[in-house]
Design an enzyme around this catalytic site. Structure first.
Site, short mmCIF file in Angstrom:
data_model
loop_
_atom_site.label_atom_id
_atom_site.label_comp_id
_atom_site.label_asym_id
_atom_site.label_seq_id
_atom_site.Cartn_x
_atom_site.Cartn_y
_atom_site.Cartn_z
N ASP A 1 0.85 -1.19 0.00
CA ASP A 1 0.00 0.00 0.00
C ASP A 1 0.88 1.24 0.00
O ASP A 1 1.89 1.32 0.71
CB ASP A 1 -0.91 -0.01 1.23
N ILE A 2 0.51 2.22 -0.79
CA ILE A 2 1.34 3.42 -0.94
C ILE A 2 1.30 4.30 0.32
O ILE A 2 2.23 5.07 0.58
CB ILE A 2 0.91 4.22 -2.20
N HIS B 1 -10.22 -5.36 -3.36
CA HIS B 1 -8.90 -5.57 -2.78
C HIS B 1 -9.04 -5.90 -1.30
O HIS B 1 -9.98 -5.46 -0.64
CB HIS B 1 -8.00 -4.35 -2.97
N HIS C 1 -6.94 -5.75 2.30
CA HIS C 1 -5.80 -5.20 3.03
C HIS C 1 -5.25 -6.28 3.95
O HIS C 1 -6.01 -6.88 4.73
CB HIS C 1 -6.23 -4.02 3.91
N ASN D 1 -12.90 -3.16 2.45
CA ASN D 1 -13.91 -2.13 2.61
C ASN D 1 -14.85 -2.17 1.41
O ASN D 1 -14.41 -2.31 0.27
CB ASN D 1 -13.23 -0.75 2.70
P1 5GP Z 1 -9.70 1.40 0.32
O1 5GP Z 1 -9.70 2.77 0.97
O2 5GP Z 1 -10.44 1.44 -1.00
O3 5GP Z 1 -10.14 0.29 1.21
O4 5GP Z 1 -8.18 1.09 0.02
C1 5GP Z 1 -7.47 1.67 -1.03
C2 5GP Z 1 -6.01 1.63 -0.66
O5 5GP Z 1 -5.27 1.90 -1.83
C3 5GP Z 1 -5.62 2.67 0.39
O6 5GP Z 1 -5.10 2.04 1.53
C4 5GP Z 1 -4.58 3.53 -0.34
O7 5GP Z 1 -3.52 3.91 0.50
C5 5GP Z 1 -4.12 2.61 -1.46
N1 5GP Z 1 -3.66 3.30 -2.63
C6 5GP Z 1 -4.23 4.40 -3.22
N2 5GP Z 1 -3.55 4.76 -4.32
C7 5GP Z 1 -2.52 3.87 -4.44
C8 5GP Z 1 -1.45 3.73 -5.38
O8 5GP Z 1 -1.32 4.47 -6.36
N3 5GP Z 1 -0.59 2.70 -5.17
C9 5GP Z 1 -0.70 1.85 -4.12
N4 5GP Z 1 0.21 0.88 -3.99
N5 5GP Z 1 -1.70 1.96 -3.21
C10 5GP Z 1 -2.59 2.95 -3.37
#
Ligand code: 5GP
Ligand code: ZN
Length: 115
Positions: free
Chosen positions: A30-31, A100, A102, A87
């Site tokens: 995760d970034i 996805h 986590h 999520n």
């Molecule tokens: P969500 O909020 O949809 O459950 O998780 C999305 C995740 O994607 C977040 O934890 C966010 O930090 C990660 N994320 C967003 N943009 C990027 C990216 O460009 N590269 C990577 N590796 N992770 C990302």
């Protein structure tokens, strides 16, 4: 989906630190890590999220869990403990609409699932 961020990562159009890949699954860091270990595990087949599971994507989900357990071992957090979560939708805070999971660990993660 051509403009989906994680599809773009899958196509190597957006860089990511990849830790695992097979024919159906990609895992990368995760970034914005929320824990010392914070990986994202995605099916290669696009799916918006858990509300939109196709039979093909659903078939990959148990494999993602198996891969998560293996990666937890490789990352050295199998014994200390880890969390696997997805999520789904606005109230859960989903921000990327490609399914996805986590994988989080490496520190105490807190005991609450919601605030
Ligand atoms: P969500 O909020 O949809 O459950 O998780 C999305 C995740 O994607 C977040 O934890 C966010 O930090 C990660 N994320 C967003 N943009 C990027 C990216 O460009 N590269 C990577 N590796 N992770 C990302
Ligand atoms: Zn996608």
């Amino acid at each position: 989906m051509s403009d989906c961020l994680f599809c773009r990562i899958l196509r190597r159009e957006v860089p990511a630190t990849i830790v695992y890949e097979d024919a159906d699954v990609l895992a990368f860091k995760d970034i914005f890590p929320q824990a010392p270990v914070h990986l994202l595990l995605v099916p290669k087949l696009h799916c918006d999220g858990l509300n939109d599971l196709s039979p093909e994507v659903l078939a990959v989900v148990p494999r993602i869990m198996e891969i998560a357990a293996r990666l937890a071992g490789e990352q050295g957090i199998a014994q200390s403990g880890w969390r696997l979560l997805a999520n789904c939708g606005e109230h859960a805070g989903q921000t990327v609409f490609h399914l996805h999971f986590h994988l989080l660990g490496g520190k105490p993660l807190g005991g609450k699932l919601c605030q």
